[in-house]
Write a protein that holds these residues in place. Sequence first.
Motif, PDB file in Angstrom:
ATOM      1  N   ILE A 291     -22.645  -7.938  29.170  1.00 41.52           N
ATOM      2  CA  ILE A 291     -21.479  -8.769  29.458  1.00 41.52           C
ATOM      3  C   ILE A 291     -20.449  -8.473  28.376  1.00 41.52           C
ATOM      4  CG2 ILE A 291     -20.547 -11.104  29.529  1.00 41.52           C
ATOM      5  CD1 ILE A 291     -23.009 -12.018  30.964  1.00 41.52           C
ATOM      6  N   GLU A 292     -19.318  -7.961  28.814  1.00 42.40           N
ATOM      7  CA  GLU A 292     -18.240  -7.638  27.892  1.00 42.40           C
ATOM      8  C   GLU A 292     -17.454  -8.912  27.581  1.00 42.40           C
ATOM      9  OE1 GLU A 292     -18.020  -4.590  26.624  1.00 42.40           O
ATOM     10  OE2 GLU A 292     -19.723  -4.014  27.869  1.00 42.40           O
ATOM     11  N   HIS A 293     -17.388  -9.256  26.348  1.00 44.23           N
ATOM     12  CA  HIS A 293     -16.673 -10.407  25.775  1.00 44.23           C
ATOM     13  C   HIS A 293     -17.562 -11.637  25.639  1.00 44.23           C
ATOM     14  CE1 HIS A 293     -13.473  -7.673  26.479  1.00 44.23           C
ATOM     15  NE2 HIS A 293     -13.344  -7.952  27.766  1.00 44.23           N
ATOM     16  N   ALA A 294     -18.236 -12.093  26.729  1.00 46.01           N
ATOM     17  CA  ALA A 294     -19.101 -13.286  26.643  1.00 46.01           C
ATOM     18  C   ALA A 294     -18.416 -14.362  25.800  1.00 46.01           C
ATOM     19  CB  ALA A 294     -20.456 -12.915  26.049  1.00 46.01           C
ATOM     20  N   GLN A 295     -17.177 -14.656  26.143  1.00 43.46           N
ATOM     21  CA  GLN A 295     -16.309 -15.400  25.233  1.00 43.46           C
ATOM     22  C   GLN A 295     -16.577 -16.906  25.214  1.00 43.46           C
ATOM     23  OE1 GLN A 295     -12.523 -13.511  25.242  1.00 43.46           O
ATOM     24  NE2 GLN A 295     -11.490 -15.222  24.319  1.00 43.46           N
ATOM     25  N   VAL A 296     -16.697 -17.520  26.387  1.00 39.37           N
ATOM     26  CA  VAL A 296     -17.029 -18.944  26.466  1.00 39.37           C
ATOM     27  C   VAL A 296     -18.258 -19.063  27.376  1.00 39.37           C
ATOM     28  CG1 VAL A 296     -16.242 -21.270  27.037  1.00 39.37           C
ATOM     29  CG2 VAL A 296     -14.586 -19.558  26.241  1.00 39.37           C
ATOM     30  N   VAL A 297     -19.372 -19.498  26.805  1.00 36.26           N
ATOM     31  CA  VAL A 297     -20.637 -19.556  27.540  1.00 36.26           C
ATOM     32  C   VAL A 297     -21.153 -20.993  27.513  1.00 36.26           C
ATOM     33  CG1 VAL A 297     -22.999 -18.654  27.704  1.00 36.26           C
ATOM     34  CG2 VAL A 297     -21.155 -17.168  26.868  1.00 36.26           C
ATOM     35  N   ALA A 298     -21.594 -21.505  28.659  1.00 40.52           N
ATOM     36  CA  ALA A 298     -22.211 -22.830  28.691  1.00 40.52           C
ATOM     37  C   ALA A 298     -23.445 -22.813  27.783  1.00 40.52           C
ATOM     38  CB  ALA A 298     -22.608 -23.185  30.119  1.00 40.52           C
ATOM     39  N   LEU A 299     -23.646 -23.873  27.017  1.00 44.79           N
ATOM     40  CA  LEU A 299     -24.753 -23.898  26.058  1.00 44.79           C
ATOM     41  C   LEU A 299     -26.091 -23.619  26.729  1.00 44.79           C
ATOM     42  CD1 LEU A 299     -23.722 -26.937  23.796  1.00 44.79           C
ATOM     43  CD2 LEU A 299     -23.298 -24.496  23.424  1.00 44.79           C
ATOM     44  N   SER A 300     -26.261 -24.100  27.956  1.00 43.81           N
ATOM     45  CA  SER A 300     -27.536 -23.879  28.654  1.00 43.81           C
ATOM     46  C   SER A 300     -27.738 -22.423  29.068  1.00 43.81           C
ATOM     47  CB  SER A 300     -27.615 -24.783  29.892  1.00 43.81           C
ATOM     48  OG  SER A 300     -26.542 -24.509  30.783  1.00 43.81           O
ATOM     49  N   ASP A 301     -26.660 -21.643  29.088  1.00 38.18           N
ATOM     50  CA  ASP A 301     -26.764 -20.236  29.477  1.00 38.18           C
ATOM     51  C   ASP A 301     -26.990 -19.303  28.292  1.00 38.18           C
ATOM     52  OD1 ASP A 301     -26.523 -20.508  32.247  1.00 38.18           O
ATOM     53  OD2 ASP A 301     -24.331 -20.542  32.160  1.00 38.18           O
ATOM     54  N   LEU A 302     -26.789 -19.784  27.069  1.00 40.72           N
ATOM     55  CA  LEU A 302     -26.948 -18.910  25.905  1.00 40.72           C
ATOM     56  C   LEU A 302     -28.327 -18.256  25.843  1.00 40.72           C
ATOM     57  CD1 LEU A 302     -25.068 -21.042  23.210  1.00 40.72           C
ATOM     58  CD2 LEU A 302     -24.325 -18.837  24.132  1.00 40.72           C
ATOM     59  N   PRO A 303     -29.440 -19.000  26.083  1.00 42.37           N
ATOM     60  CA  PRO A 303     -30.760 -18.352  26.000  1.00 42.37           C
ATOM     61  C   PRO A 303     -31.011 -17.311  27.088  1.00 42.37           C
ATOM     62  CG  PRO A 303     -30.953 -20.763  25.917  1.00 42.37           C
ATOM     63  CD  PRO A 303     -29.559 -20.440  26.350  1.00 42.37           C
ATOM     64  N   ARG A 304     -30.238 -17.335  28.152  1.00 37.26           N
ATOM     65  CA  ARG A 304     -30.484 -16.421  29.271  1.00 37.26           C
ATOM     66  C   ARG A 304     -30.161 -14.970  28.928  1.00 37.26           C
ATOM     67  NH1 ARG A 304     -27.534 -18.230  34.459  1.00 37.26           N
ATOM     68  NH2 ARG A 304     -29.083 -16.881  35.463  1.00 37.26           N
ATOM     69  N   PHE A 305     -29.255 -14.753  27.970  1.00 43.27           N
ATOM     70  CA  PHE A 305     -28.954 -13.376  27.568  1.00 43.27           C
ATOM     71  C   PHE A 305     -30.232 -12.671  27.113  1.00 43.27           C
ATOM     72  CE2 PHE A 305     -24.721 -15.010  27.693  1.00 43.27           C
ATOM     73  CZ  PHE A 305     -23.870 -13.921  27.801  1.00 43.27           C
ATOM     74  N   ALA A 306     -30.998 -13.339  26.262  1.00 40.80           N
ATOM     75  CA  ALA A 306     -32.242 -12.747  25.755  1.00 40.80           C
ATOM     76  C   ALA A 306     -33.291 -12.657  26.854  1.00 40.80           C
ATOM     77  CB  ALA A 306     -32.770 -13.552  24.575  1.00 40.80           C
ATOM     78  N   SER A 307     -33.470 -13.728  27.627  1.00 36.70           N
ATOM     79  CA  SER A 307     -34.538 -13.733  28.629  1.00 36.70           C
ATOM     80  C   SER A 307     -34.294 -12.698  29.723  1.00 36.70           C
ATOM     81  CB  SER A 307     -34.701 -15.134  29.238  1.00 36.70           C
ATOM     82  OG  SER A 307     -33.530 -15.533  29.917  1.00 36.70           O
ATOM     83  N   LEU A 308     -33.018 -12.426  30.027  1.00 37.65           N
ATOM     84  CA  LEU A 308     -32.671 -11.422  31.038  1.00 37.65           C
ATOM     85  C   LEU A 308     -32.409 -10.050  30.420  1.00 37.65           C
ATOM     86  CD1 LEU A 308     -30.243 -13.564  33.249  1.00 37.65           C
ATOM     87  CD2 LEU A 308     -32.615 -12.939  33.774  1.00 37.65           C
ATOM     88  N   GLN A 309     -32.507  -9.953  29.087  1.00 35.87           N
ATOM     89  CA  GLN A 309     -32.261  -8.699  28.346  1.00 35.87           C
ATOM     90  C   GLN A 309     -30.857  -8.161  28.616  1.00 35.87           C
ATOM     91  OE1 GLN A 309     -35.894  -6.551  29.713  1.00 35.87           O
ATOM     92  NE2 GLN A 309     -36.540  -6.649  27.580  1.00 35.87           N
TER      93      GLN A 309
END
Length: 253
Positions: free
Chosen positions: A100-118
């Motif tokens: 994801i290019e920029h990932a500038q404003v992310v819902a707090l509940s979505d932050l862990p999904r970056f790692a879990s989805l690699q």
Amino acid sequence: MRREGGTTDPWLRTGALKMVTDGALGSRTAAMLAPYSDDPKTSGILTMEPEKLKTLAIERDKSGFQLNFHAIGDRANRVSLDVFEAVAKANGPRDRRDRIEHAQVVALSDLPRFASLQVIASMQPSHQTTDMRWAESRVGPERIKGAYAWASLQKFGARLAFGTDYDVEVISPFRGLWQPQEKISLACCIRAYTSGSAYAEFEEGKKGELRAGEYADFIVLSEDLTKIAPSQYTKVKVLQTVVGGRTVYTATH
């Protein structure tokens, strides 16, 4: 054309597909889950319907593309994560390194999904040095906690790849951090700009580190960043730039 492969030229690499999913925070076109705090009439725009984006992504992934999605707002980031999750389910596991290019404003509940989805968070710290004057007024005091959240993403185990973006921003990486809770160490910051970015384009082992056998890409600075105050970083000068073992810049004074 994808089936014909990329290129063997080390100065040009192909193979990634970039999709722009929303607009920008400054113009209030970044796609948000709720209306803008300073303009309740709008929640921004998505450039493509999520189902159409999902179909496109599954098709391109099946052809071997790495997927890079521009996403600024929290809705655009959620849609992008949902699409990447759907792609993996549809086409099975492989080393994708979708970004994801920029990932500038992310819902707090979505932050862990970056790692879990690699999914790699390909971020540009220079954005917040411009946006800090008005970003909180756009999204309010709660949503801003998920903005420019490199420390939180790193804490959850996501891979960071830093860059300086196109020259709509100052190209120099010697810029500060804004939200104090999102500060990361200098070592982690340099790693994100170098080996993190190399990993994000499948070039680890070739560039991003000063090691025997890798491309000689480095700069010579006027000061040692590890020995000066962060407030002095923007005063540091680049004395020499070497790319691929070739000196391409030398300061004249």
